[in-house]
Design a protein around this motif. Structure first.
Motif, short mmCIF file in Angstrom:
data_model
loop_
_atom_site.label_atom_id
_atom_site.label_comp_id
_atom_site.label_asym_id
_atom_site.label_seq_id
_atom_site.Cartn_x
_atom_site.Cartn_y
_atom_site.Cartn_z
N ASP A 14 19.23 43.42 43.94
CA ASP A 14 20.48 44.00 43.46
C ASP A 14 20.62 43.28 42.19
N PRO A 15 21.24 43.92 41.27
CA PRO A 15 21.57 43.42 39.90
C PRO A 15 22.78 42.30 40.19
N VAL A 16 22.79 41.30 39.38
CA VAL A 16 24.03 40.64 39.51
C VAL A 16 25.25 41.38 38.68
N PRO A 17 26.27 41.51 39.27
CA PRO A 17 27.22 42.09 38.64
C PRO A 17 28.18 41.16 37.31
N LEU A 18 28.27 41.77 36.22
CA LEU A 18 28.86 41.16 35.16
C LEU A 18 30.33 41.53 34.91
N LEU A 19 31.17 40.28 35.33
CA LEU A 19 32.56 40.39 35.12
C LEU A 19 32.93 39.65 34.21
N ALA A 30 35.79 47.20 25.70
CA ALA A 30 34.49 47.06 25.88
C ALA A 30 33.87 46.51 27.29
N THR A 31 34.91 45.94 27.91
CA THR A 31 34.22 45.34 29.30
C THR A 31 34.19 46.64 30.06
N GLY A 32 35.11 47.72 30.33
CA GLY A 32 34.86 48.77 30.96
C GLY A 32 33.60 49.48 30.57
N GLU A 33 32.98 49.60 29.43
CA GLU A 33 32.12 50.17 28.78
C GLU A 33 30.74 49.42 29.20
N LEU A 34 30.84 48.24 29.13
CA LEU A 34 29.62 47.47 29.33
C LEU A 34 29.30 46.64 30.56
N THR A 38 36.60 43.30 35.50
CA THR A 38 37.25 42.08 34.87
C THR A 38 37.77 40.98 35.82
N LEU A 39 38.10 40.01 35.26
CA LEU A 39 38.84 38.76 35.90
C LEU A 39 39.96 38.63 35.27
N PRO A 40 41.15 39.56 35.52
CA PRO A 40 42.25 38.96 34.87
C PRO A 40 42.80 37.69 35.31
N PHE A 41 43.44 36.90 34.63
CA PHE A 41 44.38 35.79 35.10
C PHE A 41 45.59 35.70 34.46
N ALA A 68 41.47 40.07 40.49
CA ALA A 68 42.83 39.31 39.99
C ALA A 68 42.73 37.76 40.24
N PHE A 69 42.59 36.94 39.41
CA PHE A 69 42.83 35.54 39.42
C PHE A 69 44.40 35.31 39.53
N VAL A 70 44.97 34.49 40.74
CA VAL A 70 46.15 34.44 40.64
C VAL A 70 46.56 33.01 41.17
N ALA A 71 47.33 32.42 40.39
CA ALA A 71 47.65 30.88 40.51
C ALA A 71 48.56 30.97 41.81
N GLY A 72 48.38 30.29 42.86
CA GLY A 72 49.23 30.32 43.88
C GLY A 72 49.03 29.40 44.89
N VAL A 73 50.16 29.27 45.57
CA VAL A 73 49.94 28.10 46.87
C VAL A 73 51.29 28.47 47.79
N VAL A 74 51.04 28.31 49.04
CA VAL A 74 51.85 28.41 50.15
C VAL A 74 52.50 27.10 50.38
N THR A 75 53.95 27.03 50.16
CA THR A 75 54.32 25.84 50.23
C THR A 75 55.98 26.00 50.82
N SER A 76 56.58 24.76 51.23
CA SER A 76 57.88 24.90 51.63
C SER A 76 58.64 24.20 50.53
N ASP A 77 57.84 23.45 49.56
CA ASP A 77 58.79 22.51 48.48
C ASP A 77 58.53 23.67 47.12
N ILE A 78 59.43 24.85 47.31
CA ILE A 78 59.03 25.78 46.18
C ILE A 78 59.36 25.12 44.73
N ASP A 79 60.70 24.32 44.68
CA ASP A 79 61.13 24.04 43.59
C ASP A 79 60.22 22.89 42.75
#
Length: 162
Positions: A14-19, A30-34, A38-41, A68-79
């Motif tokens: 299979d071809p390697v996907p281009l993101l 351009a990304t949609g056409e070619l 996408t990898l939005p951050f 979707a690339f999301v900066a995220g972490v599960v924690t109790s120390d939110i502040d």
């Protein structure tokens, strides 16, 4: 000066996907056409639903991948982790394309877009990304907190993937 791209092909594979990491209107067109997607951050769910997914889908004429690339972490120390996120993601505050998506998300700094909270909060945010049109969600910056926070994050994401 010329720029070229060489793509290798393996018979029967299979071809390697281009993101492409595209978030701006022209880049998404351009990304949609070619490309395959996408990898939005740092683009929150509202930005995905209102801007990114409609733009790339229209250009693709179909259903492109939106990872979707999301900066995220599960924690109790939110502040403390929010302060760490503001510091560690500050680099993106100076880049115009990121400034745009951060602002569209209703934030003024990249660290404000990060998903930081307990398991329930993080799971709800992951659902919001999918509801906004993400085909996949990848958490990044899971090392913002302690090793225990990172394990909690990975455990939750593993459970959500089932």
């Amino acid at each position: 000066m010329s720029i070229g791209v060489a793509l290798a092909a393996v018979a029967g594979a299979d071809p390697v996907p281009l993101l492409v990491a595209a978030v701006g209107p022209q880049a998404l067109r351009a990304t949609g056409e070619l490309a395959d997607g996408t990898l939005p951050f740092l683009a929150g769910p509202k930005v995905l639903a209102d801007e990114i997914v409609p733009a790339i889908t229209a250009a693709a004429g179909g259903n492109p991948r939106v990872v979707a690339f999301v900066a995220g972490v599960v924690t109790s120390d939110i502040d403390r982790l929010r302060a760490t996120a503001l510091e560690r993601l500050a680099f993106y505050d100076r880049i115009p394309s990121y400034q745009r998506v951060i602002g569209l998300a209703g934030a003024s700094r990249a660290g404000e877009v990060a998903v930081i909270g307990d398991e329930e909060t993080a799971a709800a945010e992951v659902r919001r990304y999918f509801d906004a049109g993400a085909t996949e969600v990848v958490f990044t910056q899971t090392d913002l907190g302690s090793a225990d926070d990172q394990r909690r994050t990975w455990k939750l994401l593993g459970e959500l993937a089932r």
